[in-house]
Design an enzyme around this catalytic site. Structure first.
Site, mmCIF file in Angstrom:
data_model
loop_
_atom_site.group_PDB
_atom_site.id
_atom_site.type_symbol
_atom_site.label_atom_id
_atom_site.label_comp_id
_atom_site.label_asym_id
_atom_site.label_seq_id
_atom_site.Cartn_x
_atom_site.Cartn_y
_atom_site.Cartn_z
ATOM 1 N N ASP A 18 4.710 1.487 3.243
ATOM 2 C CA ASP A 18 3.426 0.940 2.785
ATOM 3 C C ASP A 18 3.547 0.490 1.317
ATOM 4 O O ASP A 18 2.857 1.005 0.457
ATOM 5 C CB ASP A 18 2.297 1.982 2.956
ATOM 6 C CG ASP A 18 2.492 3.230 2.114
ATOM 7 O OD1 ASP A 18 3.655 3.535 1.729
ATOM 8 O OD2 ASP A 18 1.481 3.898 1.792
ATOM 9 N N ASP A 23 7.900 2.717 -2.551
ATOM 10 C CA ASP A 23 8.417 2.153 -1.296
ATOM 11 C C ASP A 23 9.349 0.973 -1.601
ATOM 12 O O ASP A 23 10.368 0.789 -0.922
ATOM 13 C CB ASP A 23 7.270 1.626 -0.423
ATOM 14 C CG ASP A 23 6.248 2.678 -0.080
ATOM 15 O OD1 ASP A 23 6.297 3.234 1.018
ATOM 16 O OD2 ASP A 23 5.386 2.945 -0.935
ATOM 17 N N ASN A 45 -0.977 2.842 1.044
ATOM 18 C CA ASN A 45 -1.322 2.656 -0.368
ATOM 19 C C ASN A 45 -2.382 1.571 -0.544
ATOM 20 O O ASN A 45 -3.263 1.678 -1.394
ATOM 21 C CB ASN A 45 -0.067 2.274 -1.169
ATOM 22 C CG ASN A 45 0.851 3.463 -1.395
ATOM 23 O OD1 ASN A 45 0.378 4.571 -1.628
ATOM 24 N ND2 ASN A 45 2.152 3.241 -1.324
ATOM 25 N N THR A 128 8.045 6.120 4.823
ATOM 26 C CA THR A 128 7.668 6.398 3.427
ATOM 27 C C THR A 128 6.178 6.127 3.199
ATOM 28 O O THR A 128 5.751 5.962 2.053
ATOM 29 C CB THR A 128 8.523 5.561 2.443
ATOM 30 O OG1 THR A 128 8.291 4.168 2.707
ATOM 31 C CG2 THR A 128 9.995 5.871 2.588
ATOM 32 N N PHE A 168 -0.484 12.560 -0.167
ATOM 33 C CA PHE A 168 -1.143 11.347 0.324
ATOM 34 C C PHE A 168 -0.708 10.927 1.734
ATOM 35 O O PHE A 168 -1.548 10.659 2.597
ATOM 36 C CB PHE A 168 -0.924 10.174 -0.653
ATOM 37 C CG PHE A 168 -1.496 8.879 -0.144
ATOM 38 C CD1 PHE A 168 -2.860 8.637 -0.215
ATOM 39 C CD2 PHE A 168 -0.692 7.920 0.461
ATOM 40 C CE1 PHE A 168 -3.418 7.460 0.285
ATOM 41 C CE2 PHE A 168 -1.229 6.741 0.962
ATOM 42 C CZ PHE A 168 -2.588 6.507 0.868
ATOM 43 N N ASN A 169 0.606 10.816 1.991
ATOM 44 C CA ASN A 169 1.051 10.251 3.278
ATOM 45 C C ASN A 169 0.603 11.104 4.465
ATOM 46 O O ASN A 169 0.298 10.572 5.538
ATOM 47 C CB ASN A 169 2.579 10.112 3.307
ATOM 48 C CG ASN A 169 3.065 8.998 2.401
ATOM 49 O OD1 ASN A 169 2.304 8.109 2.019
ATOM 50 N ND2 ASN A 169 4.340 9.055 2.037
ATOM 51 N N HIS A 254 8.783 8.902 -5.540
ATOM 52 C CA HIS A 254 8.905 9.672 -4.299
ATOM 53 C C HIS A 254 9.841 9.058 -3.244
ATOM 54 O O HIS A 254 10.773 9.695 -2.755
ATOM 55 C CB HIS A 254 7.535 9.813 -3.636
ATOM 56 C CG HIS A 254 6.429 10.245 -4.531
ATOM 57 N ND1 HIS A 254 6.150 11.561 -4.799
ATOM 58 C CD2 HIS A 254 5.502 9.531 -5.224
ATOM 59 C CE1 HIS A 254 5.101 11.655 -5.598
ATOM 60 N NE2 HIS A 254 4.687 10.434 -5.870
ATOM 61 N N ASP A 255 9.505 7.823 -2.838
ATOM 62 C CA ASP A 255 10.025 7.318 -1.559
ATOM 63 C C ASP A 255 11.535 7.115 -1.474
ATOM 64 O O ASP A 255 12.118 7.360 -0.400
ATOM 65 C CB ASP A 255 9.288 6.024 -1.183
ATOM 66 C CG ASP A 255 7.832 6.277 -0.857
ATOM 67 O OD1 ASP A 255 7.483 7.429 -0.541
ATOM 68 O OD2 ASP A 255 7.042 5.317 -0.916
HETATM 69 C C1 BDR Z 1 3.338 8.920 -1.498
HETATM 70 O O1 BDR Z 1 2.083 8.270 -1.552
HETATM 71 C C2 BDR Z 1 2.221 6.950 -2.001
HETATM 72 O O2 BDR Z 1 1.327 6.683 -3.032
HETATM 73 C C3 BDR Z 1 3.657 6.769 -2.412
HETATM 74 O O3 BDR Z 1 4.119 5.474 -2.040
HETATM 75 C C4 BDR Z 1 4.402 7.860 -1.690
HETATM 76 O O4 BDR Z 1 4.874 7.430 -0.437
HETATM 77 C C5 BDR Z 1 3.365 10.036 -2.539
HETATM 78 O O5 BDR Z 1 2.357 10.957 -2.304
HETATM 79 CA CA CA Z 2 4.841 5.118 0.213
#
Ligand code: BDR
Ligand code: CA
Length: 327
Positions: A18, A23, A45, A128, A168-169, A254-255
């Site tokens: 996303d 990402d 996102n 991701t 979040f994911n 993160h990703d």
């Molecule tokens: C995740 O949430 C998104 O904002 C980032 O792309 C990442 O995948 C982190 O919590």
């Molecule tokens: Ca992401």
């Protein structure tokens, strides 16, 4: 920098994403060190039209010859919720990016995942973003996880970023995430053998885009590095503005760790744990409940939880990936 080192065996990956600043970096890292058989987009996102647009932009920017398919435009049950406050309205705020020059290859992302898993051996799924596409694919084809080499996802953790306990994911589509984690649970009939790798916040918060790392990125020649440096400036700005002073040195990148866990596993430490996704809790929906008990009666692990990353080495790998697309 690792440029010039001989290439290692390139795993085959399908990225489900996303984009999203991090990402975008995951796509670059995957293109550098793996054979990317396809990119599928999901709402996360930002809404699906933007994540898809951004995936097409990234494909152009690195000259990647791989299909891009769009997938689900909203979570299975939860209302659509996005993260423009982190990634900007475009999802990739912070750089002047060109319009895509190549068209989308299909709007059938879930079918593309299913067909690709059916037709290829040894494929890794690398989600991701929210797990809507992969969860839907598993619902339609329950033995799908057993057909892949494994799933390496960014999500979850022992603490949250969208609530006290939810990342979040997972929070964005807890029901889809629960389908994925359950598919690897030994107590589920017909569960998958391959690993489910979780790059959660515990490890991704060790991998921050510090000012030094932004300058190292800017020093790499070429338009990709220049674009990423601008993206990092924006991403770090939103992160720092939303945290207590001194809590972070920059945005958590993160990703790409979900990709590096496959291409560069030596950078990580992990613990095998039983992990379930909370879908119903009033205060805990979207939490990954990681069983850390030492009690013998605990459930068998279904998840390889990444616990540590060598952040300097991992960032050197990211810079190496970026340098491979200098032009
Ligand atoms: C995740 O949430 C998104 O904002 C980032 O792309 C990442 O995948 C982190 O919590
Ligand atoms: Ca992401």
């Amino acid at each position: 920098m690792l440029t010039g080192m001989p290439d290692r065996v390139r795993p085959r990956l399908l990225i489900d994403c996303d984009p999203g600043h991090d990402d975008a970096v995951a796509i670059v890292a995957a293109a550098a060190f793996a054979d990317v058989v396809g990119i599928v987009t999901v709402a996360g996102n930002v809404p699906l039209d933007r994540t898809t647009h951004n995936a097409l932009v990234m494909r152009d920017l690195i000259g990647l010859d791989t299909p891009v398919h769009s997938g689900c435009s909203r979570p299975l049950v939860a209302p659509p919720r996005h993260a423009g406050f982190i990634h900007g309205e475009s999802g990739l705020d912070g750089a002047e990016l060109p319009e895509p020059t190549t068209p989308l290859d299909g709007t059938d992302g879930v079918e593309f995942i299913i067909d690709t898993c059916r037709s290829s051996e040894g494929l890794w799924l690398v989600p991701t973003g929210p797990l809507t596409n992969i969860g839907t694919a598993i619902r339609l084809v329950p033995d799908l996880p057993d057909r892949v080499a494994g799933v390496s996802l960014m999500g979850g953790g022992s603490f949250g970023n969208r609530s006290a306990v939810a990342e979040f994911n997972i929070w964005a589509d807890p029901e889809a995430a629960a389908i994925v984690f359950d598919a690897f649970d030994p107590s589920t009939p017909g569960s998958a053998a391959g690993p489910l790798i979780m790059a959660g916040l515990d490890v991704t918060h060790q991998f921050q885009v510090t000012p030094d790392r932004i300058e190292l990125t800017r020093a790499v020649p070429g338009r990709l590095a220049a674009a990423l440096a601008g993206l990092f400036d924006f991403f770090t700005g939103t992160y720092l503005s939303r945290h207590d002073e001194g809590a972070l040195s920059g945005a958590a990148l993160h990703d790409p760790l979900a990709v590096l866990a496959i291409t560069h596993p030596e950078l990580f430490e992990h613990a095998d744990r039983h992990v379930v996704v909370e879908t119903r809790g009033e205060h805990t929906a979207g939490m990954t409940v990681i069983d850390e008990r030492r009690l013998l009666e605990r459930s068998d692990p279904n998840c390889r939880v990444l616990t540590r990353v060598d952040a300097d080495e991992a960032f050197a790998v990211v810079l190496d990936a970026v340098a491979r697309f200098s032009n």
